[in-house]
Design a protein around this motif. Structure first.
Motif, short mmCIF file in Angstrom:
data_model
loop_
_atom_site.label_atom_id
_atom_site.label_comp_id
_atom_site.label_asym_id
_atom_site.label_seq_id
_atom_site.Cartn_x
_atom_site.Cartn_y
_atom_site.Cartn_z
N GLN A 206 0.65 -1.29 0.07
CA GLN A 206 -0.30 -0.17 -0.03
C GLN A 206 0.61 1.23 0.20
OE1 GLN A 206 -2.67 -0.16 3.28
NE2 GLN A 206 -3.83 -2.01 2.40
N ASN A 247 2.92 -7.41 2.14
CA ASN A 247 2.44 -8.43 3.19
C ASN A 247 2.80 -8.03 4.45
OD1 ASN A 247 1.76 -10.20 1.23
ND2 ASN A 247 3.94 -10.87 0.71
N SER A 248 2.55 -6.75 4.86
CA SER A 248 2.83 -6.31 6.13
C SER A 248 2.01 -5.04 6.36
CB SER A 248 4.15 -5.70 6.29
OG SER A 248 4.49 -4.56 5.41
N SER A 249 2.02 -4.66 7.77
CA SER A 249 1.05 -3.40 8.12
C SER A 249 1.94 -2.08 7.87
CB SER A 249 0.83 -3.53 9.60
OG SER A 249 2.08 -3.35 10.51
N ARG A 250 3.21 -2.40 7.10
CA ARG A 250 3.83 -1.08 6.87
C ARG A 250 3.31 -0.40 5.45
NH1 ARG A 250 7.51 -4.77 8.18
NH2 ARG A 250 7.93 -5.28 5.84
N ARG A 251 3.38 0.88 5.25
CA ARG A 251 2.93 1.56 4.22
C ARG A 251 3.89 2.63 3.53
NH1 ARG A 251 -0.17 -1.47 5.89
NH2 ARG A 251 -2.32 -1.42 6.48
N GLY A 264 4.30 3.17 9.61
CA GLY A 264 3.37 1.74 10.29
C GLY A 264 1.80 2.03 9.86
N PRO A 265 0.94 1.46 10.62
CA PRO A 265 -0.43 1.34 10.28
C PRO A 265 -0.69 2.89 10.43
CG PRO A 265 -0.09 -0.60 11.65
CD PRO A 265 1.26 0.25 11.46
N ASN A 267 -4.15 4.18 10.38
CA ASN A 267 -5.68 4.39 10.35
C ASN A 267 -6.08 5.73 11.25
OD1 ASN A 267 -5.61 1.81 9.41
ND2 ASN A 267 -5.41 0.82 11.36
N THR A 274 -5.72 5.79 -0.16
CA THR A 274 -4.60 4.74 -0.14
C THR A 274 -4.86 4.14 -1.43
OG1 THR A 274 -5.11 4.42 2.23
CG2 THR A 274 -4.05 2.56 1.11
N ASP A 276 -4.17 0.52 -2.77
CA ASP A 276 -3.73 -0.98 -2.31
C ASP A 276 -3.48 -1.78 -3.28
OD1 ASP A 276 -3.70 -3.31 -0.81
OD2 ASP A 276 -5.83 -3.09 -0.20
#
Length: 479
Positions: A206, A247-251, A264-265, A267, A274, A276
């Motif tokens: 993302q 495949n991670s919560s990193r952006r 990191g996330p 939200n 975003t 994706d």
């Protein structure tokens, strides 16, 4: 009369351009228009493909039994002929999206199109209809002096603008001001990145786009020095950077011009946009809510999930118990969704009453009950093999790698693959079964009795241009 003819041709050109553009964005679509040229003129109906049929009672109540649509109109005579319009109150018709407005050259317009069940958001389509209001008003203001079909062509290729306009409007609401991030360059860059491979692999991961004022609120893991920030339009470089967030919560984080770093996330950023990337396709989300998807370098409205309502109805009519029918539907849906995500083709033979004899394939003894997650996961893997899965009752796997045969039928389509035509032949010989075919490029086909249950109608262009559309009263009397 010549002027009137030019105006009616403009209306039909805009209608056809709208239909063709929406068909590319959302799948086969229809469009319709109800309009009154002056405050005293009767309403006329442009509905060449019968989109509005079935909604006659509501249309009669809104437009004939009430004059609110006319009484609440602004003073259109005081408006400028170009570039000024006031939006009309939307109608609420089941299964339809609509938008309309008032203007000086064309007193009232209300445009309609279908609301497809698998749309990420209706917002871009609403912006599309609003643009049709502007264009037709401008065509009427020019009084046919510039008859070039430019409005038709503009609506045929409006998907970028529709998506951008929706995002711009929603971000403006959230921020209380227009957004500062460059939306057009972002939309172009997302498509470029989505079609760029790295060592043969499509992109996953993302990228979030944030307002400059929100940069300090990002949960940074890495923030690149200003002089070392890659440009977003360098798709190859951004594609390489995506490898560190897949495949991670990193952006990856961008301001629409450059990539600022890795977070990191995020939200907590309500107005984040975003992109994706999910290998073969991807989604644009605003504040976590989907706006549209993208695949093969184009934006589309679809959620990428197959519409299996027809399958559910067919199982309910197959005289299996309601619990069994629901269980079999849930199992089939899970396998179809796995094929969609992983990008493989497969065939499912659904035998609700377990009356069909064993198929030519690899039998499973004892049968696997797919309400067990481990068994269901195995069935998803077995679906990748050549041949069909034989599913019975409430979701039991009887066999896999099954061959389907049958005699030739008239409904075969040689432009389709072997799975498609084999399913037609097999269901023609065995009307008690339902066959689901998932193509490797994601379309899902449902067959029963030698017919495709979810076939789309061919929306052909009208042969003759209707230059004298009926009034609403006459149109209602023809139902």
């Amino acid at each position: 009369m010549i002027l009137s003819t030019a105006k009616q041709i403009s209306a039909r050109n805009v209608l056809e351009g709208l239909r063709q553009g929406l068909s590319r964005f959302s799948g086969p679509s229809r469009a319709a228009l109800i309009m009154a040229e002056t405050p005293d003129a009767p309403l006329v109906v442009h509905d060449p493909r019968r989109l509005l049929r079935g909604h006659e009672p509501k249309l009669a109540k809104v437009f004939l039994e009430s004059s609110g649509w006319r009484d609440m109109a602004p003073d259109t005579a005081a408006m400028k002929p170009f570039g000024q319009a006031a939006w009309a109150e939307k109608l609420h018709l089941t299964g339809l999206i609509c938008a309309g407005g008032y203007s000086q050259p064309l007193f009232y317009q209300m445009w309609f199109t279908e609301r497809h069940p698998n749309m990420c958001s209706t917002g871009p389509t609403e912006r599309w209809l609003e643009h049709a209001v502007w264009l037709l008003a401008h065509d009427y203001a020019s009084e046919g002096a510039f008859f070039t079909s430019a409005s038709k062509h503009a609506l045929e290729a409006f998907e970028h603008h529709a998506v951008r306009n929706h995002i711009f409007a929603e971000m403006s609401k959230g921020l209380g001001r227009p957004p500062h991030i460059p939306l057009y360059p972002i939309l172009a860059a997302v498509l470029d990145i989505s079609t760029t491979r790295e060592e043969g692999a499509r992109p996953t991961g993302q990228v979030i786009f944030v307002e400059p004022s929100d940069a300090d609120n990002v949960p940074w893991l890495i923030r690149f020095p200003e002089v070392e920030r890659p440009y977003l339009h360098n798709a190859k470089h951004v594609r390489k950077l995506l490898s560190c967030v897949e495949n991670s919560s990193r952006r990856l984080v961008s301001d629409g011009d450059r990539v600022l770093g890795v977070s990191g996330p995020a939200n907590g950023l309500a107005n984040r946009l975003t992109a994706d990337f999910q290998d073969r396709f991807g989604f644009l989300r605003l504040g976590g809510k989907p706006v549209c998807s993208f695949v093969d370098g184009v934006y589309q409205s679809t959620t990428r999930k197959p519409n299996l309502v027809v399958l559910e109805e067919a199982l309910l009519e197959a005289q299996a118990g309601p619990d069994q029918g629901h269980s079999l539907f849930q199992v089939a849906s899970a396998i179809v969704d796995e094929a969609r995500v992983e990008g493989f083709g497969c065939t499912l033979v659904l035998d609700p009453k377990a009356t069909h004899p064993a198929l030519a394939g690899q039998s499973v003894h004892p049968s696997l009950f797919l309400d067990d997650p481990l068994h269901l996961d195995l069935a998803k893997s077995l679906a990748k093999l050549d041949g069909a899965l034989h599913l019975t009752g409430g979701g039991e796997l009887r066999a896999f790698a099954c061959l389907l045969d049958g005699r030739s039928v008239e409904s075969e389509d040689r432009s389709r693959g072997a799975r498609f035509n084999s399913a037609l032949r097999f269901t023609a010989m065995h009307p008690g079964v339902i066959v689901v075919v998932v193509s490797a490029d994601s379309p899902v086909f449902i067959f029963q009795g030698g017919l495709q249950l979810n076939a789309m109608c061919d929306l052909r262009q009208e042969a003759d241009l209707e230059l004298d559309p009926p009034t609403l009263e006459k149109w209602l009397s023809e139902q």
